[in-house]
Design a protein around this motif. Sequence first.
Motif, PDB file in Angstrom:
ATOM      1  N   ASN A 122       0.816  -0.918  -0.105  1.00 23.77           N
ATOM      2  CA  ASN A 122       0.245  -0.116  -0.231  1.00 23.77           C
ATOM      3  C   ASN A 122       0.665   0.780   0.373  1.00 23.77           C
ATOM      4  N   ASN A 125       2.088   1.939  -3.307  1.00 17.74           N
ATOM      5  CA  ASN A 125       1.092   2.510  -4.730  1.00 17.74           C
ATOM      6  C   ASN A 125       0.532   3.836  -4.166  1.00 17.74           C
ATOM      7  N   SER A 126       0.853   3.885  -3.003  1.00 16.40           N
ATOM      8  CA  SER A 126       0.486   5.312  -2.583  1.00 16.40           C
ATOM      9  C   SER A 126       2.186   6.356  -3.157  1.00 16.40           C
ATOM     10  N   TYR A 128       3.523   6.129  -5.804  1.00 16.81           N
ATOM     11  CA  TYR A 128       3.105   5.466  -6.717  1.00 16.81           C
ATOM     12  C   TYR A 128       2.139   6.446  -7.673  1.00 16.81           C
ATOM     13  N   GLN A 129       1.572   6.850  -6.496  1.00 15.47           N
ATOM     14  CA  GLN A 129       0.330   7.873  -7.220  1.00 15.47           C
ATOM     15  C   GLN A 129       0.566   9.445  -6.996  1.00 15.47           C
ATOM     16  N   ARG A 135      -0.399   7.762 -14.904  1.00 15.69           N
ATOM     17  CA  ARG A 135      -0.959   6.777 -13.885  1.00 15.69           C
ATOM     18  C   ARG A 135      -1.473   6.024 -15.142  1.00 15.69           C
ATOM     19  N   ASN A 140      -2.142  -0.956  -8.905  1.00 10.33           N
ATOM     20  CA  ASN A 140      -3.095  -0.893  -8.568  1.00 10.33           C
ATOM     21  C   ASN A 140      -3.336  -2.212  -8.248  1.00 10.33           C
ATOM     22  N   SER A 141      -3.776  -3.002  -9.499  1.00  8.91           N
ATOM     23  CA  SER A 141      -4.056  -4.282 -10.410  1.00  8.91           C
ATOM     24  C   SER A 141      -2.901  -5.331  -9.714  1.00  8.91           C
ATOM     25  N   GLN A 144      -2.759  -5.733  -6.156  1.00  7.68           N
ATOM     26  CA  GLN A 144      -3.726  -6.722  -5.421  1.00  7.68           C
ATOM     27  C   GLN A 144      -3.176  -8.011  -6.004  1.00  7.68           C
ATOM     28  N   SER A 195      -7.067  -4.902 -16.939  1.00  9.81           N
ATOM     29  CA  SER A 195      -5.722  -3.832 -16.586  1.00  9.81           C
ATOM     30  C   SER A 195      -4.603  -3.337 -17.359  1.00  9.81           C
ATOM     31  N   GLU A 223     -10.206   5.279  -9.168  1.00  8.33           N
ATOM     32  CA  GLU A 223      -9.420   3.721  -8.398  1.00  8.33           C
ATOM     33  C   GLU A 223      -8.923   3.157  -9.891  1.00  8.33           C
ATOM     34  N   GLY A 225      -8.828  -0.774  -9.970  1.00  9.12           N
ATOM     35  CA  GLY A 225      -8.332  -1.668  -8.921  1.00  9.12           C
ATOM     36  C   GLY A 225      -8.626  -3.706  -9.576  1.00  9.12           C
TER      37      GLY A 225
END
Length: 419
Positions: A122, A125-126, A128-129, A135, A140-141, A144, A195, A223, A225
């Motif tokens: 997480n 991911n944060s 990267y965002q 983006r 994110n995928s 996951q 994705s 988002e 996902g």
Amino acid sequence: MQVIITSWLTEQGIQAPYITLSSVVIGCLLILLFCSVSFYIAKNYVLAVIHKLISTSKNTWDDHLFDHQVFSRISLLVPFVLLLLLTPFFLEAESLLAVVLMVFAKVGICFQVARSISALLNVINSLYQQKASERYLPLNSTLQVIKLVVYLVATILATSLLLDRSPLYLLSGLGALTAVLILVFQDTIKGLVASIQISANKMVAPGDWIELPKYGADGDVIEIGLNTVKVKNFDNTVTTVPTYALTSDSFKNWRGMLNSGGRRIKRAIVIDLSSIKFYNSEQLETLKSVQLIASYLADKQTEIRQQAAQEVTGNTNTAAIINTRQLTNIGTFRAYISAYLKQHPKVHHEMTCMVRQLHATEVGLPLELYFFSSDQDWVNYEAIQADIFDHLYAAAPLFDLRVFQHPSGYDWQNANANA
């Protein structure tokens, strides 16, 4: 330690039949005490020190470690590790209770390590965002999927510990369940493939404004996902759309409009056909006071006079207005609209700007305005087109044109009064 506890209980005068049970109870209480104290120290003192160090640090990436509770989840490993280490120290290693507690500790460590890895993912991911300029990477995928694999491995290890079997024994049995697993995870597999396609083709990214009428989604993507895409609609509701729907169904992405710098306005003014007519010279002189079309009228009148002088009249009756070229009020109004849009400060002058006639219908002749506003903000965009059409509706009677509308109660009252 078990011998020391037994000796101490004997010195206290505990009868022999109760010494074994008492030693087990005391050992469990000591294990519980050490685990509780260790967790309390880790959570209230060690984490406080780490939080203070992170707060004083000039780096920003380490703040995400605390925001996503990475250290909190790692601190939960401490009591499980102590439980695993202290159980054979305070209890007989071969006893059933000791075996159960050690298996419980190992299972807890497996899942707690998985939760810690999930928190670290997480954080990635944060970051990267926050840092990525584009983006389109399906991070994110991908994360996951990694989380799913991590928890799957933790579940296999925990099951192998509970069954006292090798993990390879369980993995060998998964081959026979391949069809079942594919059926269970079909949405996940389709979401992963979708994705990747979305990223490779740059179809949509977080922050894009998309429309999916089939799912009632009209807003910004917040988002993307593995299984779902979350769209925040303009009424602040959130619509969840299957990820694979973006590749199997059609949708509209407004990213091109946002990147172009303009937003299209396409609306029509319906003119009453019975109000369309030719202008006479007196009316044209009156209209020359309108600055936006003064040069247009002068050029057109000069062009008409030159054309009339070159024509061979023969037997043509030039007195009839239909036999010569004339200016109409609808054409002049169209020229006025075009000039008005070209000088408007909120109209994007580097993009298409035109006024055209559409097919006449039973309600009149539509004059369609096709242009782009330079302000893309929704509120400002609506205000711009409202101001423009307010002006044009008010200007139409100056050109002896009537904007069509169906008769209302006011019209019927006037008709009865005049009758």
